[in-house]
Design a protein around this motif. Sequence first.
Motif, mmCIF file in Angstrom:
data_model
loop_
_atom_site.group_PDB
_atom_site.id
_atom_site.type_symbol
_atom_site.label_atom_id
_atom_site.label_comp_id
_atom_site.label_asym_id
_atom_site.label_seq_id
_atom_site.Cartn_x
_atom_site.Cartn_y
_atom_site.Cartn_z
ATOM 1 N N PRO A 248 0.842 -1.245 0.024
ATOM 2 C CA PRO A 248 -0.001 -0.079 0.041
ATOM 3 C C PRO A 248 0.799 1.287 -0.012
ATOM 4 C CG PRO A 248 -0.919 -1.597 1.539
ATOM 5 C CD PRO A 248 0.315 -1.991 1.195
ATOM 6 N N LEU A 249 2.062 1.347 0.785
ATOM 7 C CA LEU A 249 2.808 2.494 0.627
ATOM 8 C C LEU A 249 3.469 2.851 -0.758
ATOM 9 C CD1 LEU A 249 4.565 2.354 4.273
ATOM 10 C CD2 LEU A 249 3.113 4.202 3.650
ATOM 11 N N TYR A 250 3.828 1.452 -1.047
ATOM 12 C CA TYR A 250 4.436 1.627 -2.700
ATOM 13 C C TYR A 250 3.277 2.294 -3.568
ATOM 14 C CZ TYR A 250 5.934 0.398 -7.240
ATOM 15 O OH TYR A 250 6.150 0.257 -8.541
ATOM 16 N N GLN A 251 2.351 1.846 -3.363
ATOM 17 C CA GLN A 251 1.109 2.493 -4.495
ATOM 18 C C GLN A 251 0.835 3.753 -4.401
ATOM 19 O OE1 GLN A 251 -1.990 -0.568 -4.066
ATOM 20 N NE2 GLN A 251 -1.781 -1.040 -6.260
ATOM 21 N N ALA A 252 0.714 4.153 -2.823
ATOM 22 C CA ALA A 252 0.497 5.627 -2.469
ATOM 23 C C ALA A 252 1.823 6.548 -3.051
ATOM 24 C CB ALA A 252 0.224 5.730 -1.057
ATOM 25 N N SER A 253 2.914 6.002 -2.886
ATOM 26 C CA SER A 253 4.212 7.018 -3.232
ATOM 27 C C SER A 253 4.162 6.897 -4.749
ATOM 28 C CB SER A 253 5.324 6.174 -2.785
ATOM 29 O OG SER A 253 5.259 6.004 -1.258
ATOM 30 N N ALA A 254 3.735 5.977 -5.341
ATOM 31 C CA ALA A 254 3.743 6.187 -6.854
ATOM 32 C C ALA A 254 2.737 6.810 -7.411
ATOM 33 C CB ALA A 254 3.725 4.788 -7.378
ATOM 34 N N VAL A 255 1.121 6.965 -6.870
ATOM 35 C CA VAL A 255 0.382 7.738 -7.226
ATOM 36 C C VAL A 255 0.956 9.176 -6.826
ATOM 37 C CG1 VAL A 255 -1.812 8.410 -6.436
ATOM 38 C CG2 VAL A 255 -1.314 6.048 -7.058
ATOM 39 N N LEU A 256 1.589 9.561 -5.937
ATOM 40 C CA LEU A 256 1.740 10.855 -5.356
ATOM 41 C C LEU A 256 2.884 11.386 -6.452
ATOM 42 C CD1 LEU A 256 1.529 12.911 -3.362
ATOM 43 C CD2 LEU A 256 3.226 11.942 -1.788
ATOM 44 N N GLU A 257 4.139 10.325 -6.894
ATOM 45 C CA GLU A 257 4.955 11.242 -7.555
ATOM 46 C C GLU A 257 4.762 11.093 -9.155
ATOM 47 O OE1 GLU A 257 8.245 8.542 -6.582
ATOM 48 O OE2 GLU A 257 8.110 8.981 -4.369
ATOM 49 N N GLN A 258 3.666 10.287 -9.479
ATOM 50 C CA GLN A 258 3.662 10.212 -11.154
ATOM 51 C C GLN A 258 3.018 11.559 -11.648
ATOM 52 O OE1 GLN A 258 0.992 6.829 -11.417
ATOM 53 N NE2 GLN A 258 -0.660 7.713 -11.137
ATOM 54 N N ARG A 259 3.556 11.622 -13.048
ATOM 55 C CA ARG A 259 2.993 12.901 -13.424
ATOM 56 C C ARG A 259 2.396 12.557 -14.771
ATOM 57 N NH1 ARG A 259 3.794 14.148 -9.347
ATOM 58 N NH2 ARG A 259 5.524 15.665 -8.126
ATOM 59 N N GLN A 260 1.979 13.634 -15.529
ATOM 60 C CA GLN A 260 0.849 13.374 -16.593
ATOM 61 C C GLN A 260 1.367 12.956 -17.839
ATOM 62 O OE1 GLN A 260 -0.982 17.004 -17.698
ATOM 63 N NE2 GLN A 260 -2.384 15.971 -19.294
ATOM 64 N N ARG A 261 2.972 13.267 -18.175
ATOM 65 C CA ARG A 261 3.284 13.017 -19.383
ATOM 66 C C ARG A 261 4.660 12.001 -19.081
ATOM 67 N NH1 ARG A 261 0.951 17.889 -20.527
ATOM 68 N NH2 ARG A 261 -0.332 17.932 -22.464
ATOM 69 N N GLN A 262 4.758 11.403 -17.944
ATOM 70 C CA GLN A 262 5.840 10.629 -17.894
ATOM 71 C C GLN A 262 5.914 9.023 -18.376
ATOM 72 O OE1 GLN A 262 5.295 9.566 -13.410
ATOM 73 N NE2 GLN A 262 4.924 7.383 -13.927
ATOM 74 N N ARG A 263 6.942 8.796 -18.731
ATOM 75 C CA ARG A 263 6.993 7.542 -19.505
ATOM 76 C C ARG A 263 7.023 6.480 -18.625
ATOM 77 N NH1 ARG A 263 8.310 8.659 -24.794
ATOM 78 N NH2 ARG A 263 8.948 6.558 -25.191
ATOM 79 N N GLY A 264 6.713 5.161 -18.998
ATOM 80 C CA GLY A 264 6.673 4.039 -18.271
ATOM 81 C C GLY A 264 5.311 3.661 -17.718
ATOM 82 N N ARG A 265 5.295 2.823 -17.041
ATOM 83 C CA ARG A 265 3.874 2.124 -16.346
ATOM 84 C C ARG A 265 3.649 3.392 -15.136
ATOM 85 N NH1 ARG A 265 2.110 -3.204 -16.550
ATOM 86 N NH2 ARG A 265 0.335 -2.297 -15.291
ATOM 87 N N LYS A 266 2.231 3.473 -15.161
ATOM 88 C CA LYS A 266 1.540 4.166 -14.272
ATOM 89 C C LYS A 266 0.505 3.524 -13.432
ATOM 90 C CE LYS A 266 0.545 8.539 -15.175
ATOM 91 N NZ LYS A 266 0.102 9.885 -15.913
ATOM 92 N N ILE A 267 0.040 4.006 -12.443
ATOM 93 C CA ILE A 267 -1.128 3.338 -11.518
ATOM 94 C C ILE A 267 -2.386 4.073 -11.879
ATOM 95 C CG2 ILE A 267 -2.079 2.840 -9.248
ATOM 96 C CD1 ILE A 267 0.857 2.199 -8.406
ATOM 97 N N TYR A 268 -3.311 3.426 -12.349
ATOM 98 C CA TYR A 268 -4.566 3.932 -12.611
ATOM 99 C C TYR A 268 -5.600 3.365 -11.691
ATOM 100 C CZ TYR A 268 -2.185 5.129 -17.076
ATOM 101 O OH TYR A 268 -1.316 5.859 -17.882
ATOM 102 N N SER A 269 -5.590 2.394 -11.141
ATOM 103 C CA SER A 269 -6.408 1.785 -10.061
ATOM 104 C C SER A 269 -5.864 1.017 -9.133
ATOM 105 C CB SER A 269 -7.344 0.736 -10.884
ATOM 106 O OG SER A 269 -8.208 0.303 -9.767
#
Length: 448
Positions: A248-269
């Motif tokens: 859960p902390l990894y997912q929350a940190s990834a959601v907090l850091e991801q940006r609109q046009r970043q490359r690579g995988r993003k978390i959508y759910s």
Amino acid sequence: MSRPREKRETGEHDLFRSRLDQIINMKHELVRLAQVIDWPVLEARFGSVYSDGPGMPPLPTRLMAGLAILKHTFDLSDEEVCARWVENPYFQYLCGEEFFCHDLPFDRSSMTRWRQRMGEEKIAALLSESLSIAVRTGAMKPQDTRRVIVDTTVQPKNVMFPTDAKLIHRARERLVRLARKAGLDLRQTYVRVGKRALIKHQRYAHAKQYKRANRALRTLKTYLGRTIRDIERKSAGNEDLERAFKWPLYQASAVLEQRQRQRGRKIYSLHAHEVECIGKGKAHAPYEFGVKASIATTLNRSKGGQFALHAKALPGNPYDGHTLASVIPDMERTIGNQIDRILADAGYRGHNAPDSHRFRVFTAGQKRRVTPAIKRQMRRRSAVEPVIRHIKAVHRMGRNYLAGEQGDAINVILAAAGYNFSLLLKWFRQILWLLVAALVSSRISIAA
């Protein structure tokens, strides 16, 4: 786990119960479908995942495979197919029952466990069996499978439309909920002010007041960051808490850091992290969230309809042309025939088909090696579109409710199999009408 005790026709009679073959119409399409399905083949294919050993034997293969066929043929959920199974004698006959059952002899969760145990490779036997029945009953000719049309689509996942504000708010709520279960006393939960910030962001974004919306979004990020750091401080040194909060902390940190046009995988759910953002260029749906899927159908329409020859989930959002290396061999295993010609749209240019099929693939706009006959056949390439539309709208591929990447792969195959079985049911009804019409016409001619 021991092998299942398969159902066999015994012909026994019961004084207090009625046999199904005495109370139903034996010319019904579901009865005819139950009679032409090669159940021993399916039992051998699905039974290979079990081994002889101690313990209670699992449910019969015919029961579970029949439920999977009914679910995707008639567009029913697990709960709905169980409810209709109790009140529909034709459903029970297809699943191998000899006497009418007033109670459900299994639990609904058994369908989920059976799908997970079978996996993508074993479930494909249902799609192969549907094509085999089509050939045996005359609904499709074997040579129809030698020329195919291939296209890709998106199987949407059962997730809400992802926005940064919703994901950040949901990640904080999830961490607070887990902290309460673990007994952590957080410095602040931000339940009330976090909800208010989310409402503000949605109102400002709807009113196109983007500066105020971004200010509310920064507030939501601040609340989530504080919650993450608070949990990391209070769980440090405790191995059980660190293990419980790691994902859960990894997912929350990834959601907090991801940006609109970043490359690579993003978390959508958060509950379905395998979801991908796929753009297919549609005006009404520029982006869809799920997994890419490959669908193949016959070039020429068969007597029984436009059958789906192959279906496969393609995680990772690959380029369409780069999917043929795995799709073509898998398709030939499913149909049991060698493919002579493959037609595809322009998205398959630069494909990586196997060397044996490299010159058998023709794409839209291609000039070399295109004879007048192939040019006429390319006009039929769009025949795959209504097949995809029917599979998505009527056979449960329009929204996938099965969990995980395995659920994505299984649902695509079962949806295509359900589509084929629905065409077979129509074929059986059509044959019955033709027989009735021939009988009536012969009687009229005799009377005249």
